[in-house]
Scaffold this motif. Structure first.
Motif, PDB file in Angstrom:
ATOM      1  N   ILE A   1      19.358 -13.199 -42.315  1.00 21.35           N
ATOM      2  CA  ILE A   1      17.991 -13.105 -42.839  1.00 21.35           C
ATOM      3  C   ILE A   1      17.517 -14.469 -43.326  1.00 21.35           C
ATOM      4  CG2 ILE A   1      16.550 -12.129 -44.681  1.00 21.35           C
ATOM      5  CD1 ILE A   1      18.420  -9.629 -44.525  1.00 21.35           C
ATOM      6  N   LYS A   2      18.375 -15.175 -44.069  1.00 21.86           N
ATOM      7  CA  LYS A   2      18.007 -16.501 -44.569  1.00 21.86           C
ATOM      8  C   LYS A   2      17.770 -17.470 -43.420  1.00 21.86           C
ATOM      9  CE  LYS A   2      21.612 -16.756 -47.311  1.00 21.86           C
ATOM     10  NZ  LYS A   2      22.584 -17.342 -48.261  1.00 21.86           N
ATOM     11  N   GLN A   3      18.613 -17.430 -42.414  1.00 26.22           N
ATOM     12  CA  GLN A   3      18.455 -18.328 -41.273  1.00 26.22           C
ATOM     13  C   GLN A   3      17.165 -18.057 -40.519  1.00 26.22           C
ATOM     14  OE1 GLN A   3      22.079 -17.596 -39.140  1.00 26.22           O
ATOM     15  NE2 GLN A   3      23.352 -18.629 -40.673  1.00 26.22           N
ATOM     16  N   ARG A   4      16.811 -16.799 -40.350  1.00 26.88           N
ATOM     17  CA  ARG A   4      15.573 -16.465 -39.638  1.00 26.88           C
ATOM     18  C   ARG A   4      14.341 -16.919 -40.425  1.00 26.88           C
ATOM     19  NH1 ARG A   4      16.093 -15.983 -34.506  1.00 26.88           N
ATOM     20  NH2 ARG A   4      13.887 -15.358 -34.632  1.00 26.88           N
ATOM     21  N   SER A   5      14.396 -16.780 -41.748  1.00 27.23           N
ATOM     22  CA  SER A   5      13.299 -17.264 -42.570  1.00 27.23           C
ATOM     23  C   SER A   5      13.147 -18.776 -42.448  1.00 27.23           C
ATOM     24  CB  SER A   5      13.530 -16.880 -44.042  1.00 27.23           C
ATOM     25  OG  SER A   5      12.564 -17.473 -44.881  1.00 27.23           O
ATOM     26  N   MET A   6      14.276 -19.474 -42.478  1.00 28.32           N
ATOM     27  CA  MET A   6      14.229 -20.935 -42.366  1.00 28.32           C
ATOM     28  C   MET A   6      13.786 -21.377 -40.970  1.00 28.32           C
ATOM     29  SD  MET A   6      17.423 -22.263 -44.727  1.00 28.32           S
ATOM     30  CE  MET A   6      18.615 -20.973 -44.370  1.00 28.32           C
ATOM     31  N   LEU A   7      14.070 -20.570 -39.948  1.00 26.95           N
ATOM     32  CA  LEU A   7      13.604 -20.888 -38.600  1.00 26.95           C
ATOM     33  C   LEU A   7      12.079 -20.877 -38.549  1.00 26.95           C
ATOM     34  CD1 LEU A   7      14.290 -21.406 -35.609  1.00 26.95           C
ATOM     35  CD2 LEU A   7      14.280 -18.925 -35.271  1.00 26.95           C
ATOM     36  N   PHE A   8      11.469 -19.875 -39.184  1.00 22.80           N
ATOM     37  CA  PHE A   8       9.998 -19.844 -39.224  1.00 22.80           C
ATOM     38  C   PHE A   8       9.447 -21.053 -39.960  1.00 22.80           C
ATOM     39  CE2 PHE A   8       6.212 -18.971 -41.771  1.00 22.80           C
ATOM     40  CZ  PHE A   8       5.282 -18.720 -40.771  1.00 22.80           C
ATOM     41  N   ARG A   9      10.037 -21.367 -41.095  1.00 20.93           N
ATOM     42  CA  ARG A   9       9.537 -22.507 -41.860  1.00 20.93           C
ATOM     43  C   ARG A   9       9.719 -23.807 -41.071  1.00 20.93           C
ATOM     44  NH1 ARG A   9       7.117 -24.287 -45.929  1.00 20.93           N
ATOM     45  NH2 ARG A   9       7.760 -26.150 -47.059  1.00 20.93           N
ATOM     46  N   GLY A  10      10.834 -23.952 -40.385  1.00 23.63           N
ATOM     47  CA  GLY A  10      11.044 -25.131 -39.553  1.00 23.63           C
ATOM     48  C   GLY A  10      10.017 -25.220 -38.440  1.00 23.63           C
ATOM     49  N   ALA A  11       9.689 -24.075 -37.836  1.00 25.15           N
ATOM     50  CA  ALA A  11       8.667 -24.055 -36.789  1.00 25.15           C
ATOM     51  C   ALA A  11       7.307 -24.451 -37.362  1.00 25.15           C
ATOM     52  CB  ALA A  11       8.594 -22.666 -36.158  1.00 25.15           C
ATOM     53  N   MET A  12       6.999 -23.968 -38.561  1.00 27.80           N
ATOM     54  CA  MET A  12       5.731 -24.312 -39.197  1.00 27.80           C
ATOM     55  C   MET A  12       5.647 -25.806 -39.486  1.00 27.80           C
ATOM     56  SD  MET A  12       4.035 -24.996 -42.280  1.00 27.80           S
ATOM     57  CE  MET A  12       4.943 -24.350 -43.674  1.00 27.80           C
ATOM     58  N   LEU A  13       6.708 -26.359 -40.081  1.00 34.62           N
ATOM     59  CA  LEU A  13       6.701 -27.777 -40.433  1.00 34.62           C
ATOM     60  C   LEU A  13       6.710 -28.671 -39.199  1.00 34.62           C
ATOM     61  CD1 LEU A  13       9.231 -27.769 -43.426  1.00 34.62           C
ATOM     62  CD2 LEU A  13       6.758 -28.084 -43.547  1.00 34.62           C
ATOM     63  N   GLY A  14       7.309 -28.200 -38.114  1.00 31.15           N
ATOM     64  CA  GLY A  14       7.446 -29.038 -36.934  1.00 31.15           C
ATOM     65  C   GLY A  14       6.322 -28.941 -35.934  1.00 31.15           C
TER      66      GLY A  14
END
Length: 315
Positions: A138-151
């Motif tokens: 769950i934490k990894q999937r949340s961070m994947l979205f945030r990484g996509a947003m920032l990138g």
């Protein structure tokens, strides 16, 4: 930007961050409950976890008995709990779907895939040995979205409203972890600074992915409550600290002020909290009362979220 678009971007990021935070709260509750303590019932740990997450009232309205299985089910899978991970993932996806043209394909794919894969998990199959790995997912999937947003997201108004959602939610979570867990972390039947005390504070650091960075920042073999509180409140190097969150909130509000040519009330509110954290010391906070300080921070944070909605006409 239309108010409803700003609101959807805000809540997409906020619900995504909340799903991660619920997983973090559940992880710290699980780790502390697994620690044997003479004369203390693990039910107190799970009750504290529910209180941290703001889910205690809804839980006791639905469940007669406080058990680990019931808490895990309520915080992860309960569709009737608006703060469960399931509800947060679904709400983030629904908000993102309503503004598909305002987000990137990578952002949408990360949320949509998370939703599909989460819905395939059966609650009755969530055994003790599977829970830690699932929380990490769950934490990894949340961070994947945030990484996509920032990138991938343009640095326009949408980016700043997404930042507000993330960091207002993160600041709230950090303050709650410190505040509600504090009475458990200093048990009456354990010497402060003993092995159990250090283990529990280490658990809190791990719950916010800060254990290794804490060791680097303090160069100290001991995990000390005073230092942990300072690290999670005032140290800007720590990306889940209150000071770090309000640096970002203040910066995004300043950018919107320049873009729109007006300074709303929310800008002054964020600046006031930022200045409080900038000028504060842990000695002052402990003298005045850590609980009182954190309660004030939670109230300030909630008020800022409401004022942002009023200033930018969230639908």
């Amino acid at each position: 930007m239309l108010g409803r678009t700003a609101a959807s971007l805000f809540w997409t990021s906020r619900y995504n961050e909340r799903a991660e935070n619920m997983a973090r709260l559940l992880e710290v509750g699980y780790r502390i409950a697994m620690t044997p303590r003479l004369g203390q019932d693990t039910a107190d740990d799970w009750r504290s976890t529910l209180t941290s997450a703001g889910c205690d009232t809804a839980f006791f309205d639905k469940y007669d008995e406080l058990t680990k299985r019931a808490v895990v089910s309520h915080m992860l899978f309960d569709a009737d709990n608006p703060s469960s991970v399931r509800s947060c993932i679904e709400a983030a996806r629904n908000n993102a779907r309503s503004v598909r043209t305002a987000i990137t394909g990578e952002m949408w794919e990360s949320l949509n895939t998370t939703y599909i894969e989460f819905m395939e998990v059966r609650p009755q199959h969530m055994t003790d040995d599977k829970l830690p790995g699932f929380l990490s997912w769950i934490k990894q999937r949340s961070m994947l979205f945030r990484g996509a947003m920032l990138g991938t997201l343009m640095r326009d108004e949408g980016y700043h409203f997404s930042q507000f959602g993330c960091f207002i939610e993160r600041a709230d979570n950090t303050a709650r972890i410190l505040d509600v867990k504090y009475w458990i972390l200093l048990p009456d039947n354990e010497v402060v600074g003993g092995d159990l005390d250090r283990y529990q504070w280490s658990t809190i650091l791990r719950s916010v992915s800060a254990h290794r960075s804490y060791r680097h920042a303090y160069r100290d073999a001991q995990v000390r409550p005073f230092n942990v509180a300072e690290f999670l409140i005032l140290r800007k190097e720590m990306p889940r600290s209150l000071a770090y969150c309000y640096d970002w909130i203040n910066e995004s509000l300043s950018e919107l002020t320049l873009r729109y040519g007006e300074r709303p009330m929310s800008c002054d509110m964020a600046q006031g909290t930022h200045d409080l954290l900038e000028a504060g010391t842990m000695h002052q906070i402990f003298v005045s009362g850590l609980h009182e300080f954190l309660s004030d921070m939670i109230a300030r944070n909630n008020a800022l979220g409401a004022q942002l909605a009023a200033d930018y006409h969230f639908a």
